[in-house]
Motif scaffolding. Structure first.
Motif, PDB file in Angstrom:
ATOM      1  N   ILE A   1      21.364   1.264 -39.238  1.00  0.00           N
ATOM      2  CA  ILE A   1      20.459   1.094 -38.424  1.00  0.00           C
ATOM      3  C   ILE A   1      20.467   0.082 -36.820  1.00  0.00           C
ATOM      4  O   ILE A   1      19.802   0.449 -35.667  1.00  0.00           O
ATOM      5  CB  ILE A   1      19.429   0.374 -39.187  1.00  0.00           C
ATOM      6  CG1 ILE A   1      20.397  -1.251 -39.421  1.00  0.00           C
ATOM      7  CG2 ILE A   1      18.881   0.604 -40.133  1.00  0.00           C
ATOM      8  CD1 ILE A   1      18.686  -2.244 -41.005  1.00  0.00           C
ATOM      9  N   TYR A   2      21.912  -0.297 -36.528  1.00  0.00           N
ATOM     10  CA  TYR A   2      22.423  -0.841 -35.866  1.00  0.00           C
ATOM     11  C   TYR A   2      22.534   0.244 -34.980  1.00  0.00           C
ATOM     12  O   TYR A   2      22.201   0.359 -33.674  1.00  0.00           O
ATOM     13  CB  TYR A   2      23.520  -1.706 -35.836  1.00  0.00           C
ATOM     14  CG  TYR A   2      23.897  -2.236 -34.329  1.00  0.00           C
ATOM     15  CD1 TYR A   2      24.108  -3.034 -34.106  1.00  0.00           C
ATOM     16  CD2 TYR A   2      25.186  -1.389 -33.975  1.00  0.00           C
ATOM     17  CE1 TYR A   2      24.029  -3.460 -32.446  1.00  0.00           C
ATOM     18  CE2 TYR A   2      25.994  -1.533 -32.824  1.00  0.00           C
ATOM     19  CZ  TYR A   2      25.424  -2.531 -32.364  1.00  0.00           C
ATOM     20  OH  TYR A   2      25.922  -3.378 -30.706  1.00  0.00           O
ATOM     21  N   LEU A   3      22.783   1.863 -35.661  1.00  0.00           N
ATOM     22  CA  LEU A   3      23.159   2.872 -33.957  1.00  0.00           C
ATOM     23  C   LEU A   3      21.874   3.220 -33.449  1.00  0.00           C
ATOM     24  O   LEU A   3      21.952   3.954 -32.444  1.00  0.00           O
ATOM     25  CB  LEU A   3      24.572   3.295 -34.651  1.00  0.00           C
ATOM     26  CG  LEU A   3      25.482   3.234 -34.808  1.00  0.00           C
ATOM     27  CD1 LEU A   3      25.829   4.559 -35.486  1.00  0.00           C
ATOM     28  CD2 LEU A   3      26.162   2.997 -33.822  1.00  0.00           C
ATOM     29  N   GLY A   4      20.658   2.940 -34.404  1.00  0.00           N
ATOM     30  CA  GLY A   4      19.373   3.596 -34.780  1.00  0.00           C
ATOM     31  C   GLY A   4      18.500   2.927 -33.690  1.00  0.00           C
ATOM     32  O   GLY A   4      17.634   3.220 -33.321  1.00  0.00           O
ATOM     33  N   GLY A   5      19.031   1.465 -33.155  1.00  0.00           N
ATOM     34  CA  GLY A   5      18.111   0.819 -32.625  1.00  0.00           C
ATOM     35  C   GLY A   5      17.641  -0.107 -32.329  1.00  0.00           C
ATOM     36  O   GLY A   5      16.597  -0.814 -31.797  1.00  0.00           O
ATOM     37  N   VAL A   6      17.808  -0.814 -33.787  1.00  0.00           N
ATOM     38  CA  VAL A   6      16.826  -1.088 -34.375  1.00  0.00           C
ATOM     39  C   VAL A   6      17.674  -2.695 -33.422  1.00  0.00           C
ATOM     40  O   VAL A   6      17.984  -3.409 -33.114  1.00  0.00           O
ATOM     41  CB  VAL A   6      17.119  -1.512 -35.792  1.00  0.00           C
ATOM     42  CG1 VAL A   6      16.365  -2.674 -36.314  1.00  0.00           C
ATOM     43  CG2 VAL A   6      16.347  -0.246 -36.694  1.00  0.00           C
ATOM     44  N   ILE A   7      16.260  -3.617 -33.422  1.00  0.00           N
ATOM     45  CA  ILE A   7      15.938  -4.738 -32.697  1.00  0.00           C
ATOM     46  C   ILE A   7      16.343  -5.810 -34.272  1.00  0.00           C
ATOM     47  O   ILE A   7      15.479  -6.128 -34.751  1.00  0.00           O
ATOM     48  CB  ILE A   7      14.908  -4.959 -31.349  1.00  0.00           C
ATOM     49  CG1 ILE A   7      15.016  -4.511 -30.476  1.00  0.00           C
ATOM     50  CG2 ILE A   7      14.606  -6.413 -31.121  1.00  0.00           C
ATOM     51  CD1 ILE A   7      13.411  -3.771 -29.518  1.00  0.00           C
ATOM     52  N   PHE A   8      17.044  -6.377 -33.876  1.00  0.00           N
ATOM     53  CA  PHE A   8      16.973  -7.926 -34.844  1.00  0.00           C
ATOM     54  C   PHE A   8      17.373  -9.171 -33.933  1.00  0.00           C
ATOM     55  O   PHE A   8      17.140  -9.948 -33.333  1.00  0.00           O
ATOM     56  CB  PHE A   8      18.743  -7.820 -34.998  1.00  0.00           C
ATOM     57  CG  PHE A   8      19.369  -6.772 -36.091  1.00  0.00           C
ATOM     58  CD1 PHE A   8      19.285  -6.615 -37.467  1.00  0.00           C
ATOM     59  CD2 PHE A   8      20.033  -6.059 -34.708  1.00  0.00           C
ATOM     60  CE1 PHE A   8      19.358  -5.064 -38.038  1.00  0.00           C
ATOM     61  CE2 PHE A   8      20.686  -4.235 -35.036  1.00  0.00           C
ATOM     62  CZ  PHE A   8      19.966  -4.030 -37.037  1.00  0.00           C
ATOM     63  N   ILE A   9      16.333  -9.709 -35.018  1.00  0.00           N
ATOM     64  CA  ILE A   9      15.447 -10.738 -34.427  1.00  0.00           C
ATOM     65  C   ILE A   9      16.098 -12.242 -36.279  1.00  0.00           C
ATOM     66  O   ILE A   9      16.413 -11.664 -37.414  1.00  0.00           O
ATOM     67  CB  ILE A   9      14.147 -11.151 -35.314  1.00  0.00           C
ATOM     68  CG1 ILE A   9      13.028  -9.664 -34.596  1.00  0.00           C
ATOM     69  CG2 ILE A   9      13.260 -12.196 -35.317  1.00  0.00           C
ATOM     70  CD1 ILE A   9      13.281 -10.538 -33.368  1.00  0.00           C
ATOM     71  N   ASN A  10      16.853 -13.446 -35.551  1.00  0.00           N
ATOM     72  CA  ASN A  10      17.466 -14.235 -36.367  1.00  0.00           C
ATOM     73  C   ASN A  10      16.118 -14.781 -36.843  1.00  0.00           C
ATOM     74  O   ASN A  10      15.057 -16.275 -36.171  1.00  0.00           O
ATOM     75  CB  ASN A  10      17.512 -14.584 -35.136  1.00  0.00           C
ATOM     76  CG  ASN A  10      18.508 -16.329 -35.890  1.00  0.00           C
ATOM     77  OD1 ASN A  10      17.971 -16.617 -37.732  1.00  0.00           O
ATOM     78  ND2 ASN A  10      19.528 -16.980 -35.389  1.00  0.00           N
ATOM     79  N   ARG A  11      15.627 -15.201 -37.978  1.00  0.00           N
ATOM     80  CA  ARG A  11      14.339 -15.744 -38.689  1.00  0.00           C
ATOM     81  C   ARG A  11      14.401 -17.149 -38.750  1.00  0.00           C
ATOM     82  O   ARG A  11      13.437 -17.616 -38.603  1.00  0.00           O
ATOM     83  CB  ARG A  11      13.903 -15.127 -39.837  1.00  0.00           C
ATOM     84  CG  ARG A  11      12.909 -13.217 -39.183  1.00  0.00           C
ATOM     85  CD  ARG A  11      12.607 -12.994 -40.434  1.00  0.00           C
ATOM     86  NE  ARG A  11      13.146 -12.731 -41.623  1.00  0.00           N
ATOM     87  CZ  ARG A  11      13.083 -12.606 -42.752  1.00  0.00           C
ATOM     88  NH1 ARG A  11      11.659 -11.815 -43.416  1.00  0.00           N
ATOM     89  NH2 ARG A  11      13.491 -12.492 -43.839  1.00  0.00           N
ATOM     90  N   LYS A  12      16.360 -17.758 -39.047  1.00  0.00           N
ATOM     91  CA  LYS A  12      16.287 -19.091 -38.978  1.00  0.00           C
ATOM     92  C   LYS A  12      15.712 -19.754 -37.674  1.00  0.00           C
ATOM     93  O   LYS A  12      16.091 -20.541 -37.895  1.00  0.00           O
ATOM     94  CB  LYS A  12      17.381 -18.832 -39.600  1.00  0.00           C
ATOM     95  CG  LYS A  12      17.532 -18.615 -40.755  1.00  0.00           C
ATOM     96  CD  LYS A  12      19.047 -18.896 -41.354  1.00  0.00           C
ATOM     97  CE  LYS A  12      18.900 -17.908 -43.005  1.00  0.00           C
ATOM     98  NZ  LYS A  12      19.283 -17.057 -43.302  1.00  0.00           N
ATOM     99  N   SER A  13      15.490 -19.298 -36.542  1.00  0.00           N
ATOM    100  CA  SER A  13      16.276 -19.788 -34.907  1.00  0.00           C
ATOM    101  C   SER A  13      15.111 -19.135 -34.439  1.00  0.00           C
ATOM    102  O   SER A  13      14.972 -17.947 -33.979  1.00  0.00           O
ATOM    103  CB  SER A  13      17.320 -19.665 -34.446  1.00  0.00           C
ATOM    104  OG  SER A  13      17.425 -19.728 -32.822  1.00  0.00           O
ATOM    105  N   THR A  14      14.044 -20.149 -34.717  1.00  0.00           N
ATOM    106  CA  THR A  14      11.926 -19.997 -34.042  1.00  0.00           C
ATOM    107  C   THR A  14      12.338 -19.322 -33.025  1.00  0.00           C
ATOM    108  O   THR A  14      12.311 -18.520 -32.524  1.00  0.00           O
ATOM    109  CB  THR A  14      11.256 -20.740 -34.460  1.00  0.00           C
ATOM    110  OG1 THR A  14      11.429 -20.820 -35.822  1.00  0.00           O
ATOM    111  CG2 THR A  14       9.964 -20.583 -33.918  1.00  0.00           C
TER     112      THR A  14
END
Length: 160
Positions: A29-42
């Motif tokens: 999924i990283y290579l697929g271009g997913v944008i990752f969100i750190n939900r622990k840091s608003t």
């Protein structure tokens, strides 16, 4: 993973940062271009989403967001997180709800095992955000939740 094959062109998904560390799936999924969100840091999540909104407007990018924030095995929806709706309002783009029927009849959460089954998918009419402001996000979120929940129950054959 199969979803990546059917997404429209210029469409990226948003996922929680923890998915990046799920072995082979995380790498794919990283290579697929997913944008990752750190939900622990608003603050971090808001900064990432603000950049996504700019990219959506500048490059006509579509964003696929899972507003529940996590998988749930209840056959109902969890309350929606508001980030996706803030993003839609910021970018002044419509929300296009996509609803999948429940998989609870063929998924065993104790064994983390799927058996044979069918999923129904329905794409609902767009919900406009033009002219909406951050003050309207709660109402937009609630409206999407109600519409998607009714559709989930109908697709899954559950009484609402």
């Amino acid at each position: 993973l199969g979803l990546m094959e059917v997404l429209p062109d210029d469409c990226v998904q948003v996922g929680k940062k923890e998915l990046m560390y799920t072995g082979t799936v995380g790498l794919i999924i990283y290579l697929g271009g997913v944008i990752f969100i750190n939900r622990k840091s608003t603050n971090s999540a808001k900064m990432v989403m603000a950049e996504v909104a700019k990219t959506m407007a500048a490059d006509n990018v579509k964003v696929w967001v899972y507003p529940e924030g996590t998988r749930n095995c209840t056959g109902d929806l969890l309350p929606f997180k508001k980030g996706a709706f803030h993003l839609a309002v910021q970018a002044q783009v419509p929300v296009i709800p996509v609803v999948y029927s429940s998989f609870t009849t063929f998924y065993n959460p104790k064994k983390n095992l799927f058996t044979s089954g069918k999923i129904k998918v329905e794409v609902l009419p767009p919900i406009e955000t033009k002219g909406l402001t951050s003050d309207d996000v709660s109402d937009l979120t609630d409206r999407c939740f109600r519409t998607m929940r009714e559709t989930l129950f109908r697709l899954s054959g559950h009484p609402s």
